[in-house]
Design a protein around this motif. Structure first.
Motif, short mmCIF file in Angstrom:
data_model
loop_
_atom_site.label_atom_id
_atom_site.label_comp_id
_atom_site.label_asym_id
_atom_site.label_seq_id
_atom_site.Cartn_x
_atom_site.Cartn_y
_atom_site.Cartn_z
N LEU A 185 0.84 -1.20 0.00
CA LEU A 185 0.00 0.00 0.00
C LEU A 185 0.87 1.25 0.00
N THR A 186 1.94 1.22 0.80
CA THR A 186 2.87 2.35 0.85
C THR A 186 3.45 2.64 -0.54
N MET A 187 3.99 1.59 -1.16
CA MET A 187 4.66 1.76 -2.45
C MET A 187 3.67 2.23 -3.51
N LEU A 188 2.48 1.64 -3.53
CA LEU A 188 1.51 2.00 -4.56
C LEU A 188 1.02 3.43 -4.37
N LEU A 189 0.65 3.80 -3.14
CA LEU A 189 0.17 5.17 -2.89
C LEU A 189 1.21 6.19 -3.32
N GLU A 190 2.47 5.90 -2.98
CA GLU A 190 3.53 6.88 -3.24
C GLU A 190 3.95 6.89 -4.71
N GLU A 191 3.95 5.72 -5.32
CA GLU A 191 4.35 5.68 -6.72
C GLU A 191 3.27 6.31 -7.60
N ILE A 192 2.01 6.11 -7.23
CA ILE A 192 0.90 6.69 -8.01
C ILE A 192 0.87 8.21 -7.82
N GLY A 193 1.39 8.67 -6.68
CA GLY A 193 1.39 10.12 -6.44
C GLY A 193 0.28 10.56 -5.50
N LEU A 194 -0.32 9.61 -4.79
CA LEU A 194 -1.37 9.93 -3.83
C LEU A 194 -0.81 10.34 -2.48
N ALA A 195 0.50 10.14 -2.31
CA ALA A 195 1.23 10.65 -1.14
C ALA A 195 2.67 10.85 -1.60
N PRO A 196 3.39 11.82 -0.99
CA PRO A 196 4.80 11.98 -1.36
C PRO A 196 5.60 10.76 -0.92
N ARG A 197 6.75 10.54 -1.54
CA ARG A 197 7.62 9.41 -1.16
C ARG A 197 7.95 9.48 0.33
N GLY A 198 7.77 8.35 0.99
CA GLY A 198 8.11 8.27 2.40
C GLY A 198 7.03 8.82 3.33
N GLN A 199 5.90 9.30 2.77
CA GLN A 199 4.91 9.99 3.61
C GLN A 199 3.56 9.29 3.74
N ALA A 200 3.36 8.15 3.11
CA ALA A 200 2.03 7.52 3.12
C ALA A 200 1.56 7.27 4.56
N GLY A 201 2.44 6.78 5.41
CA GLY A 201 2.08 6.50 6.80
C GLY A 201 1.69 7.78 7.53
N ASN A 202 2.51 8.81 7.36
CA ASN A 202 2.20 10.10 7.99
C ASN A 202 0.86 10.63 7.51
N TRP A 203 0.64 10.52 6.23
CA TRP A 203 -0.63 11.04 5.68
C TRP A 203 -1.82 10.25 6.23
N ALA A 204 -1.65 8.95 6.39
CA ALA A 204 -2.74 8.16 6.99
C ALA A 204 -3.00 8.65 8.41
N ARG A 205 -1.92 8.85 9.14
CA ARG A 205 -2.01 9.33 10.53
C ARG A 205 -2.71 10.68 10.61
N GLU A 206 -2.44 11.53 9.62
CA GLU A 206 -3.04 12.87 9.61
C GLU A 206 -4.48 12.88 9.10
N GLY A 207 -4.98 11.72 8.75
CA GLY A 207 -6.39 11.64 8.33
C GLY A 207 -6.62 11.90 6.85
N ARG A 208 -5.56 11.93 6.06
CA ARG A 208 -5.73 12.29 4.65
C ARG A 208 -6.33 11.18 3.79
N PHE A 209 -6.49 9.98 4.37
CA PHE A 209 -7.14 8.89 3.64
C PHE A 209 -8.39 8.41 4.38
N SER A 210 -8.84 9.20 5.35
CA SER A 210 -9.98 8.79 6.17
C SER A 210 -11.30 9.10 5.49
#
Lengths: 120, 377
Positions: B282-307
């Motif tokens: 999920l990390t690699m796909l979200l970041e490679e697709i551009g739905l989160a910056p590289r290295g940030q998918a977890g942070n973005w989830a924590r911040e509610g950006r996929f809620s």
């Protein structure tokens, strides 16, 4: 050490190279996957390289491997220009310089990477 | 235009005594009902493989069992990407006139139909039979290898991965059909049983029984049609030892092509359904697709950006990580949830806006990719 197969390089890994386009690859076949040229050359690899991926496996797929958990599997970028997967010493880390041996693991002959202390 | 006009999803988890054909039938019945169609309306059937029923002609076998005689039927195999690949194929079949109403099915008793070792061994066969599988490698081991390389390249850590497992569980807690509904914390994930470092059991999807089916039609029949506006595939090397680039698997260019074919941009997407076999996937796909910056998918989830209440809600049914994974139907549950969300029928899970959805799945070890764009009618 043992001299079984791997796979047909005995104590060494094999790789193949195209005589036309110079492409190198690991999985054996009788043509170049880049340019299609037939009759590629088969070489013994030096087995020296750097760890580019690493995992310590705790959940084994079968009883043979359950007996040796945890075991480390790595991918190594060899100086020979190919990437290979093998077992490794448990304390091998990412970016470590390693050297390939062929060892008996879980009852079969497999590539096994040890830290290469001769690298400057 | 091709339309997705109905979906049917069983609960995922243990369906003791149900076979592959039983689960495919249950899901198909639900999908037909949802589309307001009967068996005789179906003139095409495409389905995915089942590891517990490795038949040469599963689609025809299913048709006999279910009691239909379509003009077109066969099975497709693309690993985890099969479900979305089937929908892409159905879109094209409908557009070509080969069939008008196609039943698309995945189903398998992957959990109770075989031993756990057997499931692990069968799935590990996506690795190379000479150079990888004999090492005692497993799917989690292949993904553990990729995770180590990804962490080094982009600075993600195990806690970032854990944040995605927590999010999927939070979403699954609102779906009565999910295999795992009890909320978890990042600490729970970090302390869970190691499988193949850096992956722990809570970073891994489950093995479940279940089924999912959808109906793809040339016309917007029934009360809940969606337009299938874009689709694309990308195929890498099958094996990670042969991957040219461990930091680019082609998911980004695949989704871009799907969006282009729909005449859409990534910024217009309002709901996302992304394959999550492992937290690293999920990390690699979200970041490679551009739905989160590289290295940030977890942070973005924590911040509610996929809620649920965010601009890009992700897998609101709980994904493979928590709704469950029963093979081909695994990613189809993402599709069924997108259908409910986009037709305003997701109840307490309902997202605010979901007029344009982007779906992406991979098969093997990021070996094959399929992206779909769905839009409200």
């Amino acid at each position: 050490m043992n001299s079984n197969d791997w796979t047909q390089g005995g104590d060494h890994l094999h790789y193949q190279q195209c005589g036309t386009c110079a492409n190198r690859w690991y999985f054996k076949r009788d043509f170049c996957p880049t340019c299609g040229q037939t009759s590629p050359h088969t070489h013994l690899a030096s087995g020296l390289g750097k760890v580019c991926a690493s995992t310590l496996v705790h959940r084994a797929p079968s009883d043979e491997f359950r007996a040796i958990v945890p075991y480390r599997i790595v991918m190594v970028d060899l100086a020979d220009g190919i990437r290979v997967m093998g077992h490794a010493e448990v304390d091998v880390l990412m970016d470590d310089q390693v050297r390939c041996e062929v060892r008996t693991i879980a009852g079969r002959s497999l590539p096994y990477f040890v830290k290469d202390t001769h690298v400057s | 235009m091709s339309y997705l006009v109905g979906s049917g999803l069983t609960s995922y988890g243990k369906h003791e005594g149900s076979s592959t054909l039983d689960l495919m039938s249950q899901a198909s019945k639900l999908a037909l009902k949802d589309a307001g169609l009967s068996r005789s309306d179906i003139d095409g059937v495409i389905c995915g493989y089942s590891t517990t029923l490795p038949h040469l002609m599963l689609a025809t076998l299913f048709c006999e069992h279910f009691g239909i005689s379509p003009q077109y039927a066969h099975t497709v195999q693309m690993g985890g990407a099969t479900g979305l690949g089937l929908v892409m194929l159905a879109k094209q079949l409908v557009a070509s006139g080969a069939a008008r109403r196609i039943l698309v099915i995945g189903g398998e008793n992957r959990m109770t139909g075989q031993s756990r070792d057997s499931a692990i061994q069968v799935l590990a066969q996506v690795g190379h039979p000479v150079y990888e599988v004999p090492l005692g490698a497993t799917i989690p081991a292949y993904y553990g290898l990729l995770a180590s390389s990804y962490m080094k390249a982009f600075g993600s850590n195990e806690q970032d991965f854990a944040a995605l497992a927590v999010l999927m569980r939070q979403h699954a807690s609102r779906h009565p059909g999910a295999q795992f509904q009890k909320p978890i914390t990042e600490d729970d994930v970090l302390a869970s049983r190691p499988i193949a470092s850096p992956l722990k059991i809570l970073d891994c999807c489950s093995v479940a029984d279940g089924g999912c089916a959808v109906v793809v039609s040339s016309e917007p029949v029934g009360g809940n049609p969606l337009k299938i506006t874009g689709a694309a595939q990308h195929h890498n090397a099958q094996h990670i030892s042969a991957m040219k680039n461990l930091n680019d698997f082609g998911a980004g260019q695949c989704t871009q092509r799907a969006l282009q074919s729909a005449g859409r941009k990534l910024s217009e997407v309002e709901y996302i359904a992304i394959y999550d076999s492992f937290t690293i996937t999920l990390t690699m796909l979200l970041e490679e697709i551009g739905l989160a910056p590289r290295g940030q998918a977890g942070n973005w989830a924590r911040e509610g950006r996929f809620s649920q209440d965010s601009a890009t809600p992700l897998n609101l049914h709980g994904g493979l990580l928590s709704y469950g994974h029963c093979g081909v139907a695994g990613a189809m549950a993402h599709l069924a949830e997108a259908h409910l969300q986009m037709t305003g029928r997701a109840g307490e899970r309902q997202a605010r806006r979901s007029g344009v959805s982007l779906l992406h799945a991979d098969g093997g070890v990021l070996s094959s990719h399929v992206s779909l764009v769905l839009e409200s009618v």
